[in-house]
Design a protein around this motif. Structure first.
Motif, PDB file in Angstrom:
ATOM      1  N   LEU A 272       0.809  -1.218   0.000  1.00  0.00           N
ATOM      2  CA  LEU A 272       0.000   0.000   0.000  1.00  0.00           C
ATOM      3  C   LEU A 272       0.845   1.272   0.000  1.00  0.00           C
ATOM      4  CD1 LEU A 272      -2.887  -0.984   2.414  1.00  0.00           C
ATOM      5  CD2 LEU A 272      -2.756  -1.196  -0.052  1.00  0.00           C
ATOM      6  N   LEU A 273       2.156   1.132  -0.136  1.00  0.00           N
ATOM      7  CA  LEU A 273       3.018   2.304  -0.185  1.00  0.00           C
ATOM      8  C   LEU A 273       3.218   2.734  -1.637  1.00  0.00           C
ATOM      9  CD1 LEU A 273       5.780   1.313   2.388  1.00  0.00           C
ATOM     10  CD2 LEU A 273       3.771   2.726   2.764  1.00  0.00           C
ATOM     11  N   LEU A 274       3.361   4.023  -1.828  1.00  0.00           N
ATOM     12  CA  LEU A 274       3.671   4.524  -3.159  1.00  0.00           C
ATOM     13  C   LEU A 274       5.167   4.427  -3.400  1.00  0.00           C
ATOM     14  CD1 LEU A 274       1.543   7.766  -3.490  1.00  0.00           C
ATOM     15  CD2 LEU A 274       1.192   5.580  -4.618  1.00  0.00           C
ATOM     16  N   GLY A 275       5.541   4.058  -4.624  1.00  0.00           N
ATOM     17  CA  GLY A 275       6.940   4.025  -4.981  1.00  0.00           C
ATOM     18  C   GLY A 275       7.499   5.435  -5.134  1.00  0.00           C
ATOM     19  N   SER A 276       8.810   5.568  -4.966  1.00  0.00           N
ATOM     20  CA  SER A 276       9.440   6.885  -5.039  1.00  0.00           C
ATOM     21  C   SER A 276       9.328   7.473  -6.438  1.00  0.00           C
ATOM     22  CB  SER A 276      10.909   6.779  -4.624  1.00  0.00           C
ATOM     23  OG  SER A 276      11.601   5.884  -5.475  1.00  0.00           O
ATOM     24  N   VAL A 277       9.376   6.628  -7.473  1.00  0.00           N
ATOM     25  CA  VAL A 277       9.259   7.137  -8.836  1.00  0.00           C
ATOM     26  C   VAL A 277       7.869   7.734  -9.053  1.00  0.00           C
ATOM     27  CG1 VAL A 277       9.292   6.517 -11.281  1.00  0.00           C
ATOM     28  CG2 VAL A 277      10.967   5.516  -9.726  1.00  0.00           C
ATOM     29  N   THR A 278       6.850   7.040  -8.593  1.00  0.00           N
ATOM     30  CA  THR A 278       5.485   7.532  -8.737  1.00  0.00           C
ATOM     31  C   THR A 278       5.308   8.862  -8.017  1.00  0.00           C
ATOM     32  OG1 THR A 278       4.666   5.270  -8.902  1.00  0.00           O
ATOM     33  CG2 THR A 278       3.055   6.969  -8.362  1.00  0.00           C
ATOM     34  N   LYS A 279       5.819   8.952  -6.805  1.00  0.00           N
ATOM     35  CA  LYS A 279       5.736  10.208  -6.058  1.00  0.00           C
ATOM     36  C   LYS A 279       6.416  11.344  -6.812  1.00  0.00           C
ATOM     37  CE  LYS A 279       5.629   8.422  -1.307  1.00  0.00           C
ATOM     38  NZ  LYS A 279       6.352   8.396  -0.018  1.00  0.00           N
ATOM     39  N   HIS A 280       7.596  11.063  -7.349  1.00  0.00           N
ATOM     40  CA  HIS A 280       8.369  12.110  -8.020  1.00  0.00           C
ATOM     41  C   HIS A 280       7.650  12.596  -9.277  1.00  0.00           C
ATOM     42  CE1 HIS A 280      12.032  14.299  -9.165  1.00  0.00           C
ATOM     43  NE2 HIS A 280      11.764  13.918 -10.403  1.00  0.00           N
ATOM     44  N   VAL A 281       7.112  11.686 -10.076  1.00  0.00           N
ATOM     45  CA  VAL A 281       6.443  12.087 -11.310  1.00  0.00           C
ATOM     46  C   VAL A 281       5.168  12.864 -11.006  1.00  0.00           C
ATOM     47  CG1 VAL A 281       5.306  11.227 -13.394  1.00  0.00           C
ATOM     48  CG2 VAL A 281       7.452  10.206 -12.637  1.00  0.00           C
ATOM     49  N   LEU A 282       4.429  12.451  -9.971  1.00  0.00           N
ATOM     50  CA  LEU A 282       3.246  13.207  -9.574  1.00  0.00           C
ATOM     51  C   LEU A 282       3.613  14.628  -9.150  1.00  0.00           C
ATOM     52  CD1 LEU A 282       1.152  10.598  -7.546  1.00  0.00           C
ATOM     53  CD2 LEU A 282       0.428  11.781  -9.622  1.00  0.00           C
ATOM     54  N   ALA A 283       4.754  14.762  -8.484  1.00  0.00           N
ATOM     55  CA  ALA A 283       5.144  16.070  -7.958  1.00  0.00           C
ATOM     56  C   ALA A 283       5.829  16.942  -8.995  1.00  0.00           C
ATOM     57  CB  ALA A 283       6.060  15.899  -6.749  1.00  0.00           C
ATOM     58  N   GLU A 284       6.642  16.347  -9.871  1.00  0.00           N
ATOM     59  CA  GLU A 284       7.521  17.128 -10.731  1.00  0.00           C
ATOM     60  C   GLU A 284       7.161  17.094 -12.207  1.00  0.00           C
ATOM     61  OE1 GLU A 284       9.695  19.050  -9.448  1.00  0.00           O
ATOM     62  OE2 GLU A 284       9.516  18.312  -7.401  1.00  0.00           O
ATOM     63  N   GLY A 285       6.328  16.162 -12.628  1.00  0.00           N
ATOM     64  CA  GLY A 285       5.995  16.067 -14.041  1.00  0.00           C
ATOM     65  C   GLY A 285       5.122  17.217 -14.493  1.00  0.00           C
ATOM     66  N   SER A 286       5.005  17.380 -15.819  1.00  0.00           N
ATOM     67  CA  SER A 286       4.217  18.484 -16.360  1.00  0.00           C
ATOM     68  C   SER A 286       3.038  18.011 -17.192  1.00  0.00           C
ATOM     69  CB  SER A 286       5.113  19.385 -17.233  1.00  0.00           C
ATOM     70  OG  SER A 286       5.676  18.642 -18.293  1.00  0.00           O
ATOM     71  N   THR A 287       2.871  16.711 -17.326  1.00  0.00           N
ATOM     72  CA  THR A 287       1.787  16.189 -18.144  1.00  0.00           C
ATOM     73  C   THR A 287       0.839  15.351 -17.297  1.00  0.00           C
ATOM     74  OG1 THR A 287       1.326  15.084 -20.250  1.00  0.00           O
ATOM     75  CG2 THR A 287       2.936  14.042 -18.812  1.00  0.00           C
ATOM     76  N   ASP A 288      -0.208  14.820 -17.902  1.00  0.00           N
ATOM     77  CA  ASP A 288      -1.148  13.987 -17.167  1.00  0.00           C
ATOM     78  C   ASP A 288      -0.450  12.707 -16.691  1.00  0.00           C
ATOM     79  OD1 ASP A 288      -2.834  15.955 -18.040  1.00  0.00           O
ATOM     80  OD2 ASP A 288      -4.186  14.638 -19.155  1.00  0.00           O
ATOM     81  N   VAL A 289      -0.912  12.196 -15.558  1.00  0.00           N
ATOM     82  CA  VAL A 289      -0.301  10.993 -14.971  1.00  0.00           C
ATOM     83  C   VAL A 289      -1.402  10.010 -14.587  1.00  0.00           C
ATOM     84  CG1 VAL A 289       1.123  10.059 -13.113  1.00  0.00           C
ATOM     85  CG2 VAL A 289       1.620  12.340 -14.034  1.00  0.00           C
ATOM     86  N   ALA A 290      -1.256   8.775 -15.044  1.00  0.00           N
ATOM     87  CA  ALA A 290      -2.160   7.705 -14.640  1.00  0.00           C
ATOM     88  C   ALA A 290      -1.378   6.699 -13.804  1.00  0.00           C
ATOM     89  CB  ALA A 290      -2.765   7.008 -15.863  1.00  0.00           C
ATOM     90  N   VAL A 291      -1.978   6.274 -12.703  1.00  0.00           N
ATOM     91  CA  VAL A 291      -1.343   5.326 -11.802  1.00  0.00           C
ATOM     92  C   VAL A 291      -2.178   4.050 -11.749  1.00  0.00           C
ATOM     93  CG1 VAL A 291      -0.448   4.894  -9.483  1.00  0.00           C
ATOM     94  CG2 VAL A 291      -0.393   7.223 -10.431  1.00  0.00           C
ATOM     95  N   SER A 292      -1.564   2.942 -12.120  1.00  0.00           N
ATOM     96  CA  SER A 292      -2.230   1.654 -12.018  1.00  0.00           C
ATOM     97  C   SER A 292      -2.054   1.116 -10.614  1.00  0.00           C
ATOM     98  CB  SER A 292      -1.653   0.667 -13.038  1.00  0.00           C
ATOM     99  OG  SER A 292      -2.174  -0.621 -12.838  1.00  0.00           O
ATOM    100  N   THR A 293      -3.134   0.681 -10.003  1.00  0.00           N
ATOM    101  CA  THR A 293      -3.065   0.168  -8.630  1.00  0.00           C
ATOM    102  C   THR A 293      -3.080  -1.349  -8.588  1.00  0.00           C
ATOM    103  OG1 THR A 293      -5.468   0.370  -8.472  1.00  0.00           O
ATOM    104  CG2 THR A 293      -4.146   2.221  -7.671  1.00  0.00           C
ATOM    105  N   ALA A 294      -3.060  -1.994  -9.752  1.00  0.00           N
ATOM    106  CA  ALA A 294      -3.116  -3.459  -9.815  1.00  0.00           C
ATOM    107  C   ALA A 294      -1.747  -4.022 -10.125  1.00  0.00           C
ATOM    108  CB  ALA A 294      -4.126  -3.893 -10.890  1.00  0.00           C
ATOM    109  N   GLN A 295      -1.572  -5.306  -9.785  1.00  0.00           N
ATOM    110  CA  GLN A 295      -0.347  -5.995 -10.139  1.00  0.00           C
ATOM    111  C   GLN A 295      -0.685  -7.401 -10.609  1.00  0.00           C
ATOM    112  OE1 GLN A 295       2.281  -6.967  -6.855  1.00  0.00           O
ATOM    113  NE2 GLN A 295       0.635  -6.666  -5.377  1.00  0.00           N
ATOM    114  N   GLU A 296       0.270  -7.999 -11.340  1.00  0.00           N
ATOM    115  CA  GLU A 296       0.066  -9.359 -11.827  1.00  0.00           C
ATOM    116  C   GLU A 296       0.063 -10.315 -10.642  1.00  0.00           C
ATOM    117  OE1 GLU A 296      -0.631 -10.043 -14.847  1.00  0.00           O
ATOM    118  OE2 GLU A 296      -0.129  -8.121 -15.792  1.00  0.00           O
ATOM    119  N   PRO A 297      -0.685 -11.427 -10.740  1.00  0.00           N
ATOM    120  CA  PRO A 297      -0.663 -12.412  -9.665  1.00  0.00           C
ATOM    121  C   PRO A 297       0.742 -12.916  -9.416  1.00  0.00           C
ATOM    122  CG  PRO A 297      -2.435 -12.877 -11.211  1.00  0.00           C
ATOM    123  CD  PRO A 297      -1.596 -11.817 -11.837  1.00  0.00           C
TER     124      PRO A 297
END
Length: 297
Positions: A272-297
């Motif tokens: 349930l923790l966010l990865g550091s890359v995801t946090k950084h792109v949400l904070a520093e990116g300039s375009t739309d961001v989609a985050v997938s919350t699912a993972q492969e079995p």
């Protein structure tokens, strides 16, 4: 998650939230899904108002009525412009709780938010509210920063070949089925410059770097093949360096209008923790961001 469920857009009527609602309407139309609009009145502020003026106070009723009228106007505009069925809901309470509750009630296929706001969404992306929302939901999240003039043209998909990567690629194809996909992977040579000080010669380090790049490139091609992508639909982007920094660089360099990432947990205890890359792109990116919350079995 119901594949025919609605796209849910939470709005506080700010300009960014209107852009998000428009993008949500475009996606809903493209997928043949309904659009659900949600406005959350601040629960704490309303509770204070009741305490001051009593339970049946006129200002609260006026605020609720105004919000319903404004939401309905937005629904009418989007329904006519984007040819999509729109439902409206006004609730009161903690924003994250209300968004999650509405998403569960509707079995929404996607939650869409603006990157900035004037009310309850003001800190949703850069503050702890966004992290709480992403930690608690099993539904994909789209954060809209740009005015949606057209459908997504080029999508940068971040891959680290963890169990999240395949689902991130699948989300990109659902949101932007006609876009050119840029499959991004960043590699680093462990201990980098320290190897030189440890007596490792330059040729050996370069061979190590070449192998890391080759392995990452092969992994990108394997994932594209497993997803059934045709050569014309995608291109590889394999770079050396810190993934967080290089991803934001490539987003701008390649003129991408959407970045898609996985939520990134490394084990069951920290799923349930966010990865550091995801946090950084949400904070520093300039375009739309989609985050997938699912993972492969």
């Amino acid at each position: 998650m119901n594949p025919t469920g609605p796209v849910l857009a939470a709005t506080d009527f700010s300009p960014h939230a209107r852009h998000a609602a428009d993008r949500a309407a475009r996606i809903a139309h493209a997928k043949g899904a309904p659009l659900a609009l949600l406005h959350v009145l601040p629960g704490e502020a309303l509770a204070s108002l009741r305490q001051w003026l009593g339970a049946a106070n006129a200002p609260e009723a006026q605020l609720t009525g105004d919000a319903r009228e404004q939401l309905q106007r937005l629904a009418t505009e989007l329904g006519a412009a984007r040819h999509v069925e729109v439902a409206c809901s006004v609730t009161a309470g903690p924003p994250v709780d209300e968004i999650l509750r509405e998403a569960e009630r509707l079995d929404a296929r996607l939650i869409v938010l603006g990157a900035r706001g004037i009310g309850f969404l003001r800190r949703l992306v850069l503050g702890t509210t966004a992290e709480r929302l992403l930690r608690r939901t099993a539904r994909p999240l789209l954060v809209v920063r740009q005015t949606p003039h057209e459908r997504y043209r080029r999508v940068l998909v971040a891959l680290d070949f963890s169990p999240w990567s395949g689902q991130a690629l699948a989300l990109a194809r659902r949101i932007a089925p006609h876009a050119q996909l840029v499959l991004f992977s960043a590699f680093e040579v462990p201990f980098g410059e320290k190897l030189r000080f440890a007596g490792v010669d330059a040729a050996t380090i370069e061979a190590y770097r070449h192998k890391a790049r080759t392995d990452a490139t092969l992994a990108v091609h394997r994932l594209a093949a497993a997803a059934g992508l045709k050569p014309a639909q995608w291109q590889a982007c394999v770079v050396e360096g810190d993934a967080s920094l290089r991803l934001v660089e490539k987003e701008q360099e390649l003129d991408c209008d959407l970045v898609v990432l996985g939520k990134h947990g490394v084990a069951a205890t920290v799923d349930l923790l966010l990865g550091s890359v995801t946090k950084h792109v949400l904070a520093e990116g300039s375009t739309d961001v989609a985050v997938s919350t699912a993972q492969e079995p």
